[in-house]
Design a protein around this motif. Structure first.
Motif, short mmCIF file in Angstrom:
data_model
loop_
_atom_site.label_atom_id
_atom_site.label_comp_id
_atom_site.label_asym_id
_atom_site.label_seq_id
_atom_site.Cartn_x
_atom_site.Cartn_y
_atom_site.Cartn_z
N ARG A 202 14.44 62.48 79.70
CA ARG A 202 13.95 61.24 79.10
C ARG A 202 14.38 60.02 79.92
NH1 ARG A 202 16.34 61.73 74.73
NH2 ARG A 202 17.95 60.11 74.83
N HIS A 203 15.64 60.03 80.40
CA HIS A 203 16.13 58.93 81.22
C HIS A 203 15.36 58.84 82.54
CE1 HIS A 203 19.06 58.47 78.23
NE2 HIS A 203 19.98 59.30 78.68
N LYS A 204 15.02 60.00 83.09
CA LYS A 204 14.24 60.02 84.33
C LYS A 204 12.87 59.38 84.11
CE LYS A 204 11.59 63.29 85.61
NZ LYS A 204 10.96 64.58 85.97
N GLU A 205 12.21 59.73 83.00
CA GLU A 205 10.90 59.16 82.72
C GLU A 205 10.99 57.65 82.48
OE1 GLU A 205 8.11 60.70 83.09
OE2 GLU A 205 9.13 62.59 83.55
N GLN A 206 12.07 57.23 81.82
CA GLN A 206 12.29 55.79 81.63
C GLN A 206 12.39 55.07 82.97
OE1 GLN A 206 15.66 56.32 78.50
NE2 GLN A 206 15.12 54.17 78.43
N LEU A 207 13.16 55.67 83.86
CA LEU A 207 13.38 55.06 85.18
C LEU A 207 12.09 54.98 85.98
CD1 LEU A 207 15.46 54.03 87.32
CD2 LEU A 207 15.67 56.42 88.06
N LEU A 208 11.31 56.05 85.94
CA LEU A 208 10.06 56.09 86.72
C LEU A 208 9.00 55.15 86.15
CD1 LEU A 208 9.75 59.94 87.38
CD2 LEU A 208 10.19 58.17 89.10
N GLY A 209 9.00 54.97 84.84
CA GLY A 209 7.94 54.18 84.21
C GLY A 209 8.26 52.72 84.01
N ALA A 210 9.46 52.29 84.39
CA ALA A 210 9.88 50.90 84.12
C ALA A 210 9.21 49.92 85.08
CB ALA A 210 11.40 50.78 84.23
N GLU A 211 9.16 48.66 84.65
CA GLU A 211 8.62 47.57 85.45
C GLU A 211 9.67 46.46 85.52
OE1 GLU A 211 5.77 47.32 87.03
OE2 GLU A 211 4.91 49.23 86.37
N PRO A 212 9.57 45.57 86.51
CA PRO A 212 10.50 44.43 86.57
C PRO A 212 10.40 43.59 85.30
CG PRO A 212 9.26 44.62 88.62
CD PRO A 212 8.63 45.58 87.66
N LEU A 213 11.53 43.12 84.84
CA LEU A 213 11.57 42.25 83.67
C LEU A 213 11.38 40.82 84.14
CD1 LEU A 213 12.15 42.68 80.59
CD2 LEU A 213 14.44 41.82 81.07
N ARG A 214 10.28 40.21 83.78
CA ARG A 214 9.96 38.86 84.26
C ARG A 214 9.77 37.92 83.07
NH1 ARG A 214 11.69 40.40 88.57
NH2 ARG A 214 10.42 41.19 90.29
N ALA A 215 10.30 36.72 83.22
CA ALA A 215 10.03 35.68 82.23
C ALA A 215 8.55 35.32 82.32
CB ALA A 215 10.92 34.47 82.49
N THR A 216 7.89 35.21 81.17
CA THR A 216 6.45 34.91 81.16
C THR A 216 6.22 33.40 81.07
OG1 THR A 216 6.42 35.19 78.75
CG2 THR A 216 5.87 37.10 80.09
N LEU A 217 5.15 32.97 81.68
CA LEU A 217 4.81 31.55 81.68
C LEU A 217 4.50 31.09 80.25
CD1 LEU A 217 4.17 28.99 83.39
CD2 LEU A 217 1.79 29.79 83.47
N ALA A 218 5.16 30.03 79.82
CA ALA A 218 4.90 29.46 78.49
C ALA A 218 3.63 28.63 78.54
CB ALA A 218 6.08 28.61 78.04
N ARG A 219 2.67 28.93 77.68
CA ARG A 219 1.39 28.20 77.68
C ARG A 219 1.57 26.76 77.21
NH1 ARG A 219 -1.17 31.00 81.22
NH2 ARG A 219 -1.79 33.09 80.60
N GLN A 220 2.59 26.50 76.41
CA GLN A 220 2.82 25.16 75.88
C GLN A 220 1.54 24.60 75.22
OE1 GLN A 220 5.58 22.58 78.21
NE2 GLN A 220 5.03 23.91 79.91
N ARG A 221 0.95 25.41 74.36
CA ARG A 221 -0.30 25.01 73.73
C ARG A 221 -0.10 23.75 72.88
NH1 ARG A 221 -2.80 29.56 70.29
NH2 ARG A 221 -0.94 29.15 69.04
N ARG A 222 -0.98 22.79 73.07
CA ARG A 222 -0.95 21.55 72.29
C ARG A 222 -2.37 21.18 71.88
NH1 ARG A 222 2.71 17.36 75.71
NH2 ARG A 222 2.75 16.21 73.74
N ILE A 223 -2.49 20.55 70.72
CA ILE A 223 -3.78 20.09 70.21
C ILE A 223 -3.73 18.57 70.12
CG2 ILE A 223 -5.51 20.31 68.39
CD1 ILE A 223 -4.83 22.95 69.72
N PHE A 224 -4.73 17.90 70.70
CA PHE A 224 -4.79 16.44 70.67
C PHE A 224 -6.04 15.97 69.92
CE2 PHE A 224 -2.44 17.35 74.65
CZ PHE A 224 -1.26 16.67 74.36
N ARG A 225 -5.91 14.81 69.33
CA ARG A 225 -7.07 14.17 68.70
C ARG A 225 -8.04 13.71 69.79
NH1 ARG A 225 -2.72 12.08 65.67
NH2 ARG A 225 -2.74 12.81 63.50
#
Length: 389
Positions: A202-225
């Motif tokens: 199980r640990h081997k499969e975890q190691l093979l299937g893992a991806e880099p942990l990256r911070a995701t871009l915040a969309r900073q969604r805003r609504i304006f009048r």
């Protein structure tokens, strides 16, 4: 016809991917540990909060967005660009106390930038574990010589690999080597780990299937009048690969030379200049003007595809199943299916687009005696509407 169009849209929608329960447990554990550490250190800001910071750029109090921010996938914390790497490293380090195997795998895939080297090292570790799994009685497969050339060149050079071996049950030991005076250092698999071959697999499969942990871009969604300032963007320096001064200088020089060079430039020269222009921007701020005049704003990577913007807009709509179109300046339609990036469409470092419902479906709905919702956005978004200034 309207119902058929709606059904087709619903059938095309894919369910959102949900991470395994273990990922939620990891996030909760890391958030708890970060908060505890912040309390001990006397920090006033609780890690993991997702509050949008106030603009702090010098010389401007009316920025269209305070900066470029990222979200840590482990803690949910909102981070500036200069905070993201150190925060992710800290979050992974804190996770070792809860799950050392998962934390060491994150470390291997996240902190080693050469992806080819990571793949070679991970594949070599997998072969070590496969040999143990296939030949559990063979003692030689349970020992790994640390000074072995393959181990040194493929594994020792990667950050996190030693933590992984120790987390799955290997222990360092000095062992005698035939025809050699002094002992050598080895990793030796413990009897307890050997007794649980399914865990090693199980640990081997975890190691093979893992991806880099990256911070995701915040969309900073805003609504304006609705606002006459919709097409005006005052962007922070984060949005430019060059400094703001360098961008202004380059724009001035180009405008002065464009008349003189327009006749002399070859096609290759023009293409080279276009490529240079596209690389200038890393992020873009996009606004979408809705039929009621309200503005939907979000932050994107300059190299993200137009389809991402369609998804972002659709998430904000009450009638998210109805097809719609997005038009760039001059009425140019941006196709959701076209595999173009924002910088290839000239939508960098900012742009104002226009939203419109699909004309054919709109006619079908009206012919059926109905009207699309007068309120386009979801109520929870409208409750946070702002004035653009």
């Amino acid at each position: 016809m309207a119902a058929a169009a709606a059904l087709a849209r619903l059938e095309q929608k894919q369910p959102r991917a949900r991470g395994p329960a273990s990922q939620d447990a990891i996030r909760n554990q890391v958030r708890k540990e970060l908060r505890a550490e912040a309390t001990v250190s006397g920090s006033l800001e609780a890690p993991g909060t997702n509050m949008m910071p106030e603009p702090k750029e010098e010389g401007s109090t009316h920025l269209a967005v305070p900066g470029v921010y990222f979200i840590c996938p482990l803690t949910g914390a909102l981070l500036r660009k200069d905070q993201r790497d150190s925060h992710v490293r800290e979050a992974i380090a804190l996770h070792f106390s809860a799950d050392p195997v998962a934390a060491s795998i994150m470390k291997i895939h996240t902190f080693n930038k050469d992806r080819e080297r990571v793949k070679l090292g991970v594949d070599t570790i997998a072969r070590y574990l496969d040999n143990i799994h296939l030949h559990p009685e063979e003692e030689k497969y349970r020992k790994i010589k640390l000074q072995n050339k393959v181990f040194q060149e493929r594994i020792n050079c990667l950050e996190g690999t030693h933590e992984f071996f120790e987390a799955i049950g290997f222990q360092k030991a000095l062992l005698a080597v035939p025809d050699q005076e002094g002992p050598e250092e080895f990793y030796v698999l413990s009897e307890a780990a050997l007794a649980q071959p399914q865990s090693l697999e199980r640990h081997k499969e975890q190691l093979l299937g893992a991806e880099p942990l990256r911070a995701t871009l915040a969309r900073q969604r805003r609504i304006f009048r609705p606002s006459a300032l919709a097409s005006q963007f005052d962007l922070p320096a984060d949005f430019f690969s060059l400094t703001a001064e360098e961008v202004k200088r380059e724009q001035r020089l180009r405008s002065e030379a464009v008349e003189r060079l327009s006749v002399l430039r070859t096609k290759a020269m023009r293409e080279k200049e276009e490529q240079r222009e596209m690389r200038k921007y890393t992020y873009t701020l996009l606004r979408v003007r809705l039929p009621d005049g309200c503005l939907l704003q979000g932050t994107f990577y300059a190299r993200e595809r137009v389809a991402v913007l369609y998804g972002f807009v659709r998430e904000a709509l009450q009638s998210d199943w109805l097809p719609f179109e997005l038009l760039a300046s001059g009425g140019q339609k941006l196709s959701e299916d076209e595999n173009l990036a924002f910088n290839e469409c000239g939508l960098v470092p900012s742009a104002l687009l226009t939203f419109s419902w699909d004309a054919a479906v709109l006619e079908d709905i009206k012919a059926a005696g109905a009207d699309p919702d007068s309120s386009i956005l979801k109520p929870e978004l409208l409750s946070a509407i702002e004035k653009l200034s």
